[in-house]
Motif scaffolding. Structure first.
Motif, PDB file in Angstrom:
ATOM      1  N   PRO B  47    -124.598  12.824 -14.169  1.00 58.77           N
ATOM      2  CA  PRO B  47    -125.583  13.056 -13.348  1.00 58.77           C
ATOM      3  C   PRO B  47    -125.726  14.587 -12.990  1.00 58.77           C
ATOM      4  O   PRO B  47    -124.612  15.127 -12.904  1.00 58.77           O
ATOM      5  CB  PRO B  47    -125.139  12.214 -11.952  1.00 58.77           C
ATOM      6  CG  PRO B  47    -123.737  11.952 -12.200  1.00 58.77           C
ATOM      7  CD  PRO B  47    -123.242  12.091 -13.625  1.00 58.77           C
ATOM      8  N   SER B  48    -126.727  14.884 -12.465  1.00 57.51           N
ATOM      9  CA  SER B  48    -127.336  16.605 -12.062  1.00 57.51           C
ATOM     10  C   SER B  48    -125.877  16.941 -10.978  1.00 57.51           C
ATOM     11  O   SER B  48    -125.700  18.077 -10.989  1.00 57.51           O
ATOM     12  CB  SER B  48    -128.492  16.853 -11.828  1.00 57.51           C
ATOM     13  OG  SER B  48    -128.746  15.848 -10.503  1.00 57.51           O
ATOM     14  N   LEU B  49    -125.797  15.923 -10.042  1.00 62.43           N
ATOM     15  CA  LEU B  49    -124.775  16.515  -9.085  1.00 62.43           C
ATOM     16  C   LEU B  49    -123.285  16.843  -9.822  1.00 62.43           C
ATOM     17  O   LEU B  49    -122.702  17.429  -8.924  1.00 62.43           O
ATOM     18  CB  LEU B  49    -124.671  15.224  -8.066  1.00 62.43           C
ATOM     19  CG  LEU B  49    -125.455  15.431  -6.973  1.00 62.43           C
ATOM     20  CD1 LEU B  49    -125.310  14.105  -5.815  1.00 62.43           C
ATOM     21  CD2 LEU B  49    -125.580  16.812  -6.122  1.00 62.43           C
ATOM     22  N   ALA B  50    -123.124  16.165 -10.789  1.00 62.50           N
ATOM     23  CA  ALA B  50    -121.706  16.314 -11.357  1.00 62.50           C
ATOM     24  C   ALA B  50    -121.455  17.680 -11.766  1.00 62.50           C
ATOM     25  O   ALA B  50    -120.293  18.280 -11.885  1.00 62.50           O
ATOM     26  CB  ALA B  50    -121.546  15.444 -12.158  1.00 62.50           C
ATOM     27  N   TYR B  51    -122.617  18.405 -12.258  1.00 55.40           N
ATOM     28  CA  TYR B  51    -122.429  19.591 -12.827  1.00 55.40           C
ATOM     29  C   TYR B  51    -121.833  20.894 -12.005  1.00 55.40           C
ATOM     30  O   TYR B  51    -120.954  21.570 -12.286  1.00 55.40           O
ATOM     31  CB  TYR B  51    -123.799  20.354 -13.262  1.00 55.40           C
ATOM     32  CG  TYR B  51    -124.500  19.573 -14.705  1.00 55.40           C
ATOM     33  CD1 TYR B  51    -123.891  20.097 -16.018  1.00 55.40           C
ATOM     34  CD2 TYR B  51    -125.023  18.505 -14.640  1.00 55.40           C
ATOM     35  CE1 TYR B  51    -124.472  19.456 -17.046  1.00 55.40           C
ATOM     36  CE2 TYR B  51    -125.318  17.645 -15.574  1.00 55.40           C
ATOM     37  CZ  TYR B  51    -125.135  18.163 -17.034  1.00 55.40           C
ATOM     38  OH  TYR B  51    -125.661  17.496 -17.859  1.00 55.40           O
ATOM     39  N   PRO B  52    -122.324  20.914 -10.863  1.00 56.21           N
ATOM     40  CA  PRO B  52    -121.548  21.861  -9.872  1.00 56.21           C
ATOM     41  C   PRO B  52    -120.032  21.532  -9.706  1.00 56.21           C
ATOM     42  O   PRO B  52    -119.302  22.365  -9.634  1.00 56.21           O
ATOM     43  CB  PRO B  52    -122.331  21.837  -8.633  1.00 56.21           C
ATOM     44  CG  PRO B  52    -123.723  21.272  -8.874  1.00 56.21           C
ATOM     45  CD  PRO B  52    -123.375  20.442  -9.883  1.00 56.21           C
ATOM     46  N   GLY B  53    -119.888  20.131  -9.654  1.00 56.62           N
ATOM     47  CA  GLY B  53    -118.161  19.750  -9.625  1.00 56.62           C
ATOM     48  C   GLY B  53    -117.467  20.137 -10.711  1.00 56.62           C
ATOM     49  O   GLY B  53    -116.430  20.829 -10.505  1.00 56.62           O
ATOM     50  N   VAL B  54    -118.434  20.183 -12.038  1.00 52.78           N
ATOM     51  CA  VAL B  54    -117.378  20.580 -13.220  1.00 52.78           C
ATOM     52  C   VAL B  54    -117.465  22.195 -12.942  1.00 52.78           C
ATOM     53  O   VAL B  54    -116.310  22.698 -13.300  1.00 52.78           O
ATOM     54  CB  VAL B  54    -118.286  20.224 -14.535  1.00 52.78           C
ATOM     55  CG1 VAL B  54    -117.631  20.830 -15.567  1.00 52.78           C
ATOM     56  CG2 VAL B  54    -118.387  18.775 -14.602  1.00 52.78           C
ATOM     57  N   GLY B  55    -118.438  22.971 -12.417  1.00 56.43           N
ATOM     58  CA  GLY B  55    -118.225  24.450 -12.611  1.00 56.43           C
ATOM     59  C   GLY B  55    -117.166  24.781 -11.622  1.00 56.43           C
ATOM     60  O   GLY B  55    -116.151  25.708 -11.846  1.00 56.43           O
ATOM     61  N   LEU B  56    -117.247  24.020 -10.408  1.00 56.53           N
ATOM     62  CA  LEU B  56    -116.049  24.390  -9.470  1.00 56.53           C
ATOM     63  C   LEU B  56    -114.670  23.949  -9.901  1.00 56.53           C
ATOM     64  O   LEU B  56    -113.802  24.864  -9.564  1.00 56.53           O
ATOM     65  CB  LEU B  56    -116.616  23.583  -8.010  1.00 56.53           C
ATOM     66  CG  LEU B  56    -117.710  24.112  -7.291  1.00 56.53           C
ATOM     67  CD1 LEU B  56    -118.057  23.246  -6.282  1.00 56.53           C
ATOM     68  CD2 LEU B  56    -117.182  25.491  -6.487  1.00 56.53           C
ATOM     69  N   SER B  57    -114.434  23.201 -10.557  1.00 58.17           N
ATOM     70  CA  SER B  57    -113.161  22.609 -10.994  1.00 58.17           C
ATOM     71  C   SER B  57    -112.596  23.897 -12.152  1.00 58.17           C
ATOM     72  O   SER B  57    -111.628  24.139 -11.992  1.00 58.17           O
ATOM     73  CB  SER B  57    -113.309  21.279 -11.729  1.00 58.17           C
ATOM     74  OG  SER B  57    -113.974  20.422 -10.954  1.00 58.17           O
ATOM     75  N   LEU B  58    -113.854  24.078 -13.044  1.00 58.72           N
ATOM     76  CA  LEU B  58    -113.416  25.208 -13.705  1.00 58.72           C
ATOM     77  C   LEU B  58    -112.900  26.580 -12.903  1.00 58.72           C
ATOM     78  O   LEU B  58    -111.956  27.313 -13.434  1.00 58.72           O
ATOM     79  CB  LEU B  58    -114.409  25.476 -14.761  1.00 58.72           C
ATOM     80  CG  LEU B  58    -114.722  24.421 -15.872  1.00 58.72           C
ATOM     81  CD1 LEU B  58    -115.883  24.735 -16.759  1.00 58.72           C
ATOM     82  CD2 LEU B  58    -113.342  24.349 -16.872  1.00 58.72           C
ATOM     83  N   LEU B  59    -113.691  26.950 -12.074  1.00 60.81           N
ATOM     84  CA  LEU B  59    -113.420  28.125 -11.220  1.00 60.81           C
ATOM     85  C   LEU B  59    -112.090  27.970 -10.522  1.00 60.81           C
ATOM     86  O   LEU B  59    -111.359  28.898 -10.399  1.00 60.81           O
ATOM     87  CB  LEU B  59    -114.268  28.399 -10.155  1.00 60.81           C
ATOM     88  CG  LEU B  59    -114.331  29.441  -9.521  1.00 60.81           C
ATOM     89  CD1 LEU B  59    -114.333  30.772 -10.311  1.00 60.81           C
ATOM     90  CD2 LEU B  59    -115.520  29.651  -8.344  1.00 60.81           C
TER      91      LEU B  59
END
Lengths: 417, 418
Positions: B47-59
């Protein structure tokens, strides 16, 4: 001019690429075009209000040196950030974690040592030739257990007394005179802040007892009597109708400026502000000595310490600027130009004959030698300070007797942090 | 101002440091890639909401890596926290959708939450670079003899903005209470609300001036200058503002009122400082009309003393039907149509004898002037049904065509049988 016809699918990549390229260029290719800024964080006395006036004073003070430095290193700009001295350590912790710590810290010697011990400033590079410029005991106070130097001493700020010439033709030289002029109707201002009040402990001969207490050494009955004598004097002073104890130095300064009090202890760094407001009415003098002992003025050795994350060029600029500041010419410029500080370079003589202010500062520096040890072992941000202040307030306002107060004082000072 | 600009430009010098640049590059690269990935659905069904979550986890992982390497990571961490906060705002948006009206939610987000967050983020970033309190005391210049520092100017603007944006709900609440206590109409409640807002904003403005230390002499000087300015440059603006206030007091143009604009009934939606916003039902258009128009020109209203409107439809019936029967049928029919008031009763009238029909008018009363067209349509339909059932003809003009022949003297009337 023809526009590039890129497919829409490629455009976001191009935008992202351009952004990253711009950032990379900002750091690499355009590096030489970035302003050559030396970031300086200065610790301001906690007993002075951080306002536009103080900012301007610091800018002028450092400006005296910066202008001369730019003649040697043209294009260098300086950015000054002022922090109250008791807030500078948490600020440097935060900024250092981000790699945004200043290139130079212009702070008290004991703060620099704390920062070095916490690994928040870089040790100052060893240079025997440079170190010869300072008293060995001065440098010893700035070294950690490994012998690393926390910062380069630049100057000394002193504690003196300020008086209103319109009300008081001459400042009191002794504590007795101080009480006498208050009895004669002149208003005197003191503060309950332990650091600002310590000079009275010196005048009353209590300093050795306090030092022994702080070191954890056994106290003789005479030591206890000395401490009690100091507290009793404070209590008795408050009974005097014309002596007022203020909660903080800014309050005392404000009352002094308003003409409410004729005499207060003050910091030499406050002199520019007081001069602006009072002009020729402002008189300065050393703090009153006691019958047998000199006043123990709390002076501050100001040092320049190196931030940890400067760039190579930034570090070189910082070292060059700090070294420049201790050369005799710069030291003399600072001393004579500001009339608020004394040189740290022991080979620079202070022209005491030509300036009464400098003579006062010089006397205050000598008065403070005895208190240096005590001040170094108990920093102004020490967690015991608020307790001490509360105790002194209770004693001064007679809610605690001098005897009980002295016992409590010993307990507080003996407690390790 | 020069000092502030130099201060801000001076911060660029931090880009000289590799660790700072590295943290910025990592943070911005992950932010950009996360946006791209979401737009292009690189992660398939996620879901589109998960993308920022992935980005934040990588950060977060990058920060951990920097920390493990003994490198500064606080800036990347801070940027990550700010990103997380922004992401939190979009989650809050999803939470509030459906719970708050769309307009309210939009206003809350665009006027308070997002600007507030951006402001907070800016302050946090500045405090990483400098002592915020120290920056705050930088003088910006002199205004009416007082030195304006960044802190003073910032606080003044912030307080004024918050008063401007935030006084709406309390004013509405107080106006509602007053309506309950005094029993005023809805229009009066809205007018009271607007007046309360003006008063609060005015007080806020005075408070801000007092905070800045502006003395009364300076204010008088400003007022003098303004009066000259009003006389020339901003006459229209001031005229509209005063007209708006006057109309509010007068109560002739208040939110909820129905006015006739170019023959169409329009409902007043908002009485603004400069112009009045009206809604036209016919085409769902919103009209923005300067306040002074209502102040200087005659306006027809259906809601000044009550909200009743008398409506009328016209109809023709053949000559052969007795008028009394037609009139009775029309009145009976009108009474059956929803939203037509039984009291005052519908009234049918014989208006004239036309060329091919007797013309009748049916007058009836409705409560909402904005529904006039739809109710008239309903009445017309009911009349057609009733006439159909009762065998009453609605005649229409008939034309007889004949061919001209020349020369004119040979032309004979076409009298032959058709």
């Amino acid at each position: 001019m023809t526009a590039l016809n890129l497919p829409p699918a490629v455009l976001p990549f191009c935008r992202a690429g351009l952004l990253l390229a711009a950032l990379s260029l900002a750091g690499c290719g355009l590096g030489s075009r970035l302003p050559t800024v030396t970031y300086i964080a200065a610790g301001a006395n906690t007993d002075q209000r951080l306002d536009a006036e103080m900012r301007e004073d610091y800018r002028q003070h450092l400006g005296l040196l910066q202008d001369a430095f730019r003649q040697l290193y043209p294009g260098t700009t300086f950015q000054l950030g002022l922090y109250p001295e008791d807030q500078i350590i948490p600020a440097i912790v935060r900024r250092s974690n981000a790699g945004l710590d200043p290139d130079l810290l212009y702070i008290n010697g004991d703060t620099a040592l704390q920062l070095l011990q916490a690994g928040l400033v870089a040790p100052y590079p060893t240079d025997p030739g440079l170190e010869k410029l300072f008293h060995p005991e001065t440098l010893a106070r700035l070294r950690n257990a490994d012998g690393q130097l926390a910062g380069l001493p630049v100057l000394v700020q002193t504690q003196i007394s300020c008086f209103d010439r319109r009300q008081l033709p001459e400042a009191p030289r002794t504590l007795e005179e101080l009480l006498r002029i208050s009895a004669a109707g002149k208003a005197i201002g003191l503060t309950v802040d332990p650091v600002n009040l310590l000079w009275t402990a010196g005048s009353l001969g209590t300093l050795p007892a306090l030092q022994r207490t702080l070191r954890g050494q056994p106290l003789s009955p005479a030591d206890r009597q000395a401490i009690q004598r100091w507290l009793s004097w404070l209590q008795a002073a408050n009974v005097q109708q014309r002596i007022t104890f203020f909660a903080s130095q800014p309050e005392a300064d404000a009352e002094f400026l308003a003409g409410g009090v004729a005499w207060i202890p003050c910091r030499s760094t406050a002199l520019p502000m007081l001069r602006r407001r009072l002009g020729a009415r402002l008189g300065v003098a050393p703090l009153p000595d006691g019958p047998d002992h000199p006043a123990s003025a709390v002076n501050r050795l100001r040092v320049m310490a190196l931030g940890r994350h400067s760039s190579e060029a930034g570090r070189q600029r910082a070292i060059a600027f700090s070294r420049f500041n201790v050369n005799p010419l710069a030291q003399r410029t600072l001393t004579i130009g500001s009339q608020t500080v004394l040189p740290a370079n022991r080979f620079v003589s202070v022209p005491v004959q030509s300036s009464q202010v400098l003579e006062t500062l010089n006397t205050a520096a000598a008065q403070g030698l005895e208190a240096n040890q005590l001040v170094a072992s108990m920093h102004s941000t020490d967690p015991r300070m608020p307790e001490l202040k509360a105790l002194i307030t209770r004693v001064v306002f007679n809610e605690t007797s001098a005897a009980a107060g002295s016992d409590r004082l010993v307990q507080i000072l003996r407690r390790t942090r | 101002m020069k000092e502030l600009l130099l201060e801000v430009l001076g911060w660029l010098g931090y880009l000289e440091r590799f660790p700072v640049l590295l943290q910025l590059l990592i943070s911005l690269a992950l932010l950009t890639l996360s946006r791209l990935a979401r737009q292009r659905r690189w992660l398939g069904r996620l879901p589109s909401l998960a993308y920022p979550g992935v980005g934040l986890s990588l950060l977060a992982l990058s920060c951990l890596l920097l920390w493990a390497m003994g490198q500064p990571h606080g800036l990347a961490l801070l940027l990550g926290e700010l990103w997380l906060g922004w992401f939190g705002l979009s989650l809050l948006h999803r939470l509030l959708v459906g719970r708050l009206p769309t307009t309210t939610l939009h206003q809350l987000e665009s006027r308070l939450l997002r600007p507030g967050y951006l402001l907070m983020a800016t302050l946090v970033l500045i405090s990483e670079l400098d002592n915020l309190h120290d920056v705050a005391v930088i003088p910006l210049g002199t205004l009416f003899g007082i030195t304006l520092s960044i802190e003073k100017a910032f606080l003044a603007l912030l307080v004024f903005y918050l008063v401007l944006v935030g006084c709406g709900p309390p004013a509405a609440g107080l106006a509602w209470l007053l309506q309950r206590a005094v029993g005023m109409s809805d229009g009066s409640r809205k007018a009271t609300e607007l007046m309360l807002r003006y008063i609060v904003v005015g007080l806020g403005l005075v408070g801000v001036a007092a905070h800045l230390g502006v003395n009364t002499t300076a204010l008088i000087a400003v007022a003098g200058g303004l009066s000259v300015g009003l006389g020339f440059g901003v006459k229209e603006v001031f005229s509209n503002f005063v007209s708006g206030l006057w109309l509010l007091f007068e109560g002739s143009v208040r939110p909820g009122e129905v006015l006739m604009i170019d023959g169409d009934p329009c409902e007043v939606r908002r009485l603004g400082l400069r112009a009045t916003l009206l809604w036209r039902d016919r085409d769902n258009a919103e009209l923005l009309i300067p306040n002074q128009t209502f102040f200087t020109e005659a306006t027809t209203t259906y809601t000044a003393s009550d909200r009743l409107r008398r409506s009328q439809v016209n109809v023709g019936a053949a000559y052969r039907h007795e008028p009394a029967r037609v009139i009775e049928l029309l009145e009976t029919t009108a009474r059956t149509v929803p939203h037509v008031l039984s009291e005052p009763a519908p009234k049918a009238l014989l208006l004239s004898y036309g060329d091919y029909a007797i013309n009748y008018g049916l007058r009836f009363w409705i409560t909402n002037p904005m529904n006039n067209v739809s109710i008239c349509s309903a009445v017309n339909q009911a009349i057609w049904q009733a006439f159909q059932q009762q065998g009453i003809e609605i005649p229409f003009p008939q034309q007889v065509e004949y061919q001209m022949v020349g020369p004119p003297q040979t032309q004979q009337p076409n009298l032959g049988p058709h």
